[in-house]
Design a protein around this motif. Structure first.
Motif, PDB file in Angstrom:
ATOM      1  N   THR A  79      52.029  59.159   7.893  1.00 36.56           N
ATOM      2  CA  THR A  79      51.489  57.802   7.788  1.00 36.56           C
ATOM      3  C   THR A  79      52.585  56.783   8.091  1.00 36.56           C
ATOM      4  O   THR A  79      53.773  57.102   8.071  1.00 36.56           O
ATOM      5  N   SER A  80      52.142  55.561   8.359  1.00 36.50           N
ATOM      6  CA  SER A  80      53.086  54.502   8.718  1.00 36.50           C
ATOM      7  C   SER A  80      53.186  53.482   7.586  1.00 36.50           C
ATOM      8  O   SER A  80      53.376  52.305   7.823  1.00 36.50           O
ATOM      9  N   ILE A  81      53.023  53.983   6.345  1.00 34.56           N
ATOM     10  CA  ILE A  81      53.060  53.072   5.204  1.00 34.56           C
ATOM     11  C   ILE A  81      54.108  53.503   4.191  1.00 34.56           C
ATOM     12  O   ILE A  81      54.368  54.691   4.022  1.00 34.56           O
ATOM     13  N   CYS A  82      54.713  52.516   3.538  1.00 33.46           N
ATOM     14  CA  CYS A  82      55.594  52.743   2.393  1.00 33.46           C
ATOM     15  C   CYS A  82      55.010  51.926   1.247  1.00 33.46           C
ATOM     16  O   CYS A  82      54.852  50.711   1.365  1.00 33.46           O
ATOM     17  N   VAL A  83      54.640  52.611   0.148  1.00 33.37           N
ATOM     18  CA  VAL A  83      54.062  51.906  -1.012  1.00 33.37           C
ATOM     19  C   VAL A  83      55.152  51.698  -2.055  1.00 33.37           C
ATOM     20  O   VAL A  83      55.850  52.642  -2.433  1.00 33.37           O
ATOM     21  N   LEU A  84      55.317  50.455  -2.501  1.00 33.34           N
ATOM     22  CA  LEU A  84      56.333  50.139  -3.509  1.00 33.34           C
ATOM     23  C   LEU A  84      55.685  49.444  -4.702  1.00 33.34           C
ATOM     24  O   LEU A  84      54.721  48.687  -4.541  1.00 33.34           O
ATOM     25  N   SER A  85      56.240  49.701  -5.902  1.00 34.35           N
ATOM     26  CA  SER A  85      55.724  49.042  -7.108  1.00 34.35           C
ATOM     27  C   SER A  85      56.428  47.701  -7.296  1.00 34.35           C
ATOM     28  O   SER A  85      57.664  47.648  -7.291  1.00 34.35           O
ATOM     29  N   ASP A  86      55.633  46.664  -7.455  1.00 36.87           N
ATOM     30  CA  ASP A  86      56.167  45.358  -7.837  1.00 36.87           C
ATOM     31  C   ASP A  86      56.060  45.316  -9.359  1.00 36.87           C
ATOM     32  O   ASP A  86      55.005  45.011  -9.909  1.00 36.87           O
ATOM     33  N   THR A  87      57.169  45.704 -10.028  1.00 37.08           N
ATOM     34  CA  THR A  87      57.110  45.895 -11.483  1.00 37.08           C
ATOM     35  C   THR A  87      56.892  44.560 -12.213  1.00 37.08           C
ATOM     36  O   THR A  87      56.267  44.529 -13.261  1.00 37.08           O
ATOM     37  N   GLY A 136      52.106  47.425  -0.137  1.00 36.81           N
ATOM     38  CA  GLY A 136      52.281  48.319   1.007  1.00 36.81           C
ATOM     39  C   GLY A 136      53.009  47.640   2.157  1.00 36.81           C
ATOM     40  O   GLY A 136      52.689  46.509   2.521  1.00 36.81           O
ATOM     41  N   ILE A 137      53.998  48.340   2.706  1.00 34.40           N
ATOM     42  CA  ILE A 137      54.628  47.917   3.964  1.00 34.40           C
ATOM     43  C   ILE A 137      54.063  48.849   5.025  1.00 34.40           C
ATOM     44  O   ILE A 137      54.255  50.067   4.946  1.00 34.40           O
ATOM     45  N   VAL A 138      53.311  48.306   5.972  1.00 32.60           N
ATOM     46  CA  VAL A 138      52.671  49.127   7.003  1.00 32.60           C
ATOM     47  C   VAL A 138      53.255  48.725   8.354  1.00 32.60           C
ATOM     48  O   VAL A 138      53.244  47.544   8.704  1.00 32.60           O
ATOM     49  N   SER A 139      53.793  49.708   9.088  1.00 35.41           N
ATOM     50  CA  SER A 139      54.363  49.390  10.399  1.00 35.41           C
ATOM     51  C   SER A 139      54.465  50.648  11.254  1.00 35.41           C
ATOM     52  O   SER A 139      54.823  51.716  10.748  1.00 35.41           O
ATOM     53  N   MET A 195      51.199  43.938   7.143  1.00 34.78           N
ATOM     54  CA  MET A 195      50.941  44.750   8.326  1.00 34.78           C
ATOM     55  C   MET A 195      51.882  44.381   9.492  1.00 34.78           C
ATOM     56  O   MET A 195      51.953  43.207   9.872  1.00 34.78           O
ATOM     57  N   GLU A 196      52.557  45.362  10.047  1.00 39.99           N
ATOM     58  CA  GLU A 196      53.318  45.261  11.295  1.00 39.99           C
ATOM     59  C   GLU A 196      54.338  44.123  11.319  1.00 39.99           C
ATOM     60  O   GLU A 196      54.404  43.337  12.258  1.00 39.99           O
ATOM     61  N   LEU A 197      55.156  44.046  10.262  1.00 36.92           N
ATOM     62  CA  LEU A 197      56.169  42.989  10.211  1.00 36.92           C
ATOM     63  C   LEU A 197      57.585  43.507  10.485  1.00 36.92           C
ATOM     64  O   LEU A 197      58.528  42.726  10.563  1.00 36.92           O
ATOM     65  N   ILE A 198      57.745  44.831  10.612  1.00 36.87           N
ATOM     66  CA  ILE A 198      59.082  45.385  10.905  1.00 36.87           C
ATOM     67  C   ILE A 198      59.311  45.318  12.415  1.00 36.87           C
ATOM     68  O   ILE A 198      58.579  45.943  13.186  1.00 36.87           O
ATOM     69  N   GLU A 199      60.339  44.544  12.830  1.00 34.39           N
ATOM     70  CA  GLU A 199      60.512  44.261  14.263  1.00 34.39           C
ATOM     71  C   GLU A 199      61.061  45.447  15.067  1.00 34.39           C
ATOM     72  O   GLU A 199      60.587  45.728  16.158  1.00 34.39           O
ATOM     73  N   ASN A 200      62.084  46.146  14.518  1.00 38.33           N
ATOM     74  CA  ASN A 200      62.800  47.144  15.324  1.00 38.33           C
ATOM     75  C   ASN A 200      62.545  48.568  14.854  1.00 38.33           C
ATOM     76  O   ASN A 200      62.451  48.813  13.651  1.00 38.33           O
ATOM     77  N   PRO A 201      62.485  49.540  15.789  1.00 37.32           N
ATOM     78  CA  PRO A 201      62.430  50.945  15.367  1.00 37.32           C
ATOM     79  C   PRO A 201      63.696  51.295  14.582  1.00 37.32           C
ATOM     80  O   PRO A 201      64.770  50.752  14.857  1.00 37.32           O
TER      81      PRO A 201
END
Ligand SMILES: [Fe+2]
Length: 386
Positions: A149-157, A164-167, A125-131
């Motif tokens: 939405t403010s999320i990007c879901v990625l598969s950890d194969t 989820g990256i949420v920011s 949650m909220e780890l991306i520093e810059n716009p």
């Protein structure tokens, strides 16, 4: 005192044929835009939507290049490939066109042009520093709500899980809703994605982080989907149904981005991490199971869902009215030819303990679920619905 906040995309342009105003919307964000990166997938390229966008941009004097290799359930390397392509091209603005996977990768690509990698350090949650650089999103399915939405879901194969990256730095600057882009969706995809939107609205509505603002969006989204999804499935050219479904899926996205989802999505991500079933199919067939499990936690809200789905609950008590919401969803799934039996999907019973563990481990989702969930509860649900 607890304070709440409601965040969403600041500009949503919506109408049949809205793609035509793309250059105006780009200039509104940056009047000097010369180079535009389009992030999309092979299916969207094949049906000619990328060519159409490129021509519109060229007509306005803008150079565009497309990264059209986003796969469904994108893995970390898919995101890295898009980011590498973007760094080499050096765009002034990113446009995401497609389903949830393409829009998620577009969000992360725009953000990573102003942040340094590796991307796995941003999971959480909220780890991306810059716009990031300016981002416009255009959905071509009515389902994920990913455009708002403010999320990007990625598969950890490697670990067979989804992350989820949420920011807030993943929000688009502008969303273009053009229902005409959804006309080519085949019936089964229309069904699965439309059901995913219904799951978002339902999970967000009954979730413990729901507010008056999200309730209003979710209940209306449930009503619209209940009244239009069958029509969009039966006749893909139905302009009214396509328009309503796209707007409802966006409304549900606006809401759940603020509340998160619940047990249904936690189970869908756990099963989807191991077995490559479409996200919308998973969330769809899990919905009546999860509603049945959660109903006791908030029967009043489930009764309101029943009414929004067109059930007549006059004169019956709240418990039975709540039960009518599950029956309405089951009947919708029957009409859409989606089986709600787990045995239809080749998921062996031997993996139930692992699935239960990853479901309960999805804290972002489970912490919004209206009823506490244990691993034993998840195993019971899987067994009862096998
Ligand atoms: Fe979903």
């Amino acid at each position: 005192m607890t304070f709440f906040a409601f965040n969403t995309v600041s500009r949503i342009v919506h109408s049949w044929g809205a793609i035509q105003v793309l250059p105006d919307e780009i200039r509104r964000l940056n009047k000097d835009t010369a180079k535009v990166l389009i992030v999309s997938d092979p299916g969207i390229e094949k049906v000619g939507i990328l060519d159409k966008a490129a021509k519109i941009l060229a007509g306005a004097g803008m150079q565009s290049r497309a990264f059209s290799k986003v796969q469904s359930d994108p893995a970390f390397d898919s995101a890295e490939a898009s980011i590498a392509f973007a760094k080499e091209f050096g765009p002034d603005l990113v446009i995401g066109i497609g389903g949830g996977s393409s829009l998620d990768i577009a969000k992360l690509t725009a953000a990573m042009l102003k942040n340094t990698g590796p991307i796995d350090r941003y999971v959480g949650m909220e780890l991306i520093e810059n716009p990031g650089i300016p981002l416009i999103l255009m959905p071509t399915t009515a389902g994920t709500g990913s455009e708002v939405t403010s999320i990007c879901v990625l598969s950890d194969t490697k670990n067979q899980v989804k992350k989820g990256i949420v920011s807030r730095n993943l929000y688009a600057r502008t969303v273009l809703l053009d229902p005409e882009l959804t006309v080519g969706l085949p019936p089964h995809i229309t069904a699965m994605t439309g059901m995913d939107a219904l799951v978002h609205a339902t999970e967000s509505y009954v979730g413990i982080h729901a507010t008056q603002f999200t309730d209003a969006l979710n209940l209306e989204a449930i009503r619209i989907i209940g009244a239009n999804l069958r029509n969009a499935y039966r006749n893909g050219n139905d302009q009214v149904a396509r328009t309503n479904m796209l707007y409802a899926s966006c409304m549900a996205g606006m809401a759940f981005s603020n509340t998160q989802n619940g047990l249904d999505h936690a189970m869908a991500l756990a099963i989807g991490g191991r077995f490559h079933l479409p996200h919308g199919l998973l969330t769809a067939f899990l919905l009546p199971w999860v509603m049945g499990f959660n109903m006791v936690a908030n029967p009043e809200k489930f009764a309101k869902i029943a009414v929004a789905l067109g059930e007549n609950t006059a004169g019956i008590d709240v418990t039975n009215a709540a039960g009518a919401s599950v029956k309405a969803v089951q009947s919708l799934l029957d009409d859409l030819k989606i089986s709600t039996k787990l045995s239809s999907y080749d998921v062996p019973k031997s993996v139930f303990p692992d699935l239960a563990k990853s479901t309960v481990g999805a804290v972002r989702l489970i912490s919004n679920n209206p009823r506490p969930v244990t691993e034993a509860d998840v195993i019971k649900l899987l067994e009862e619905n096998y």
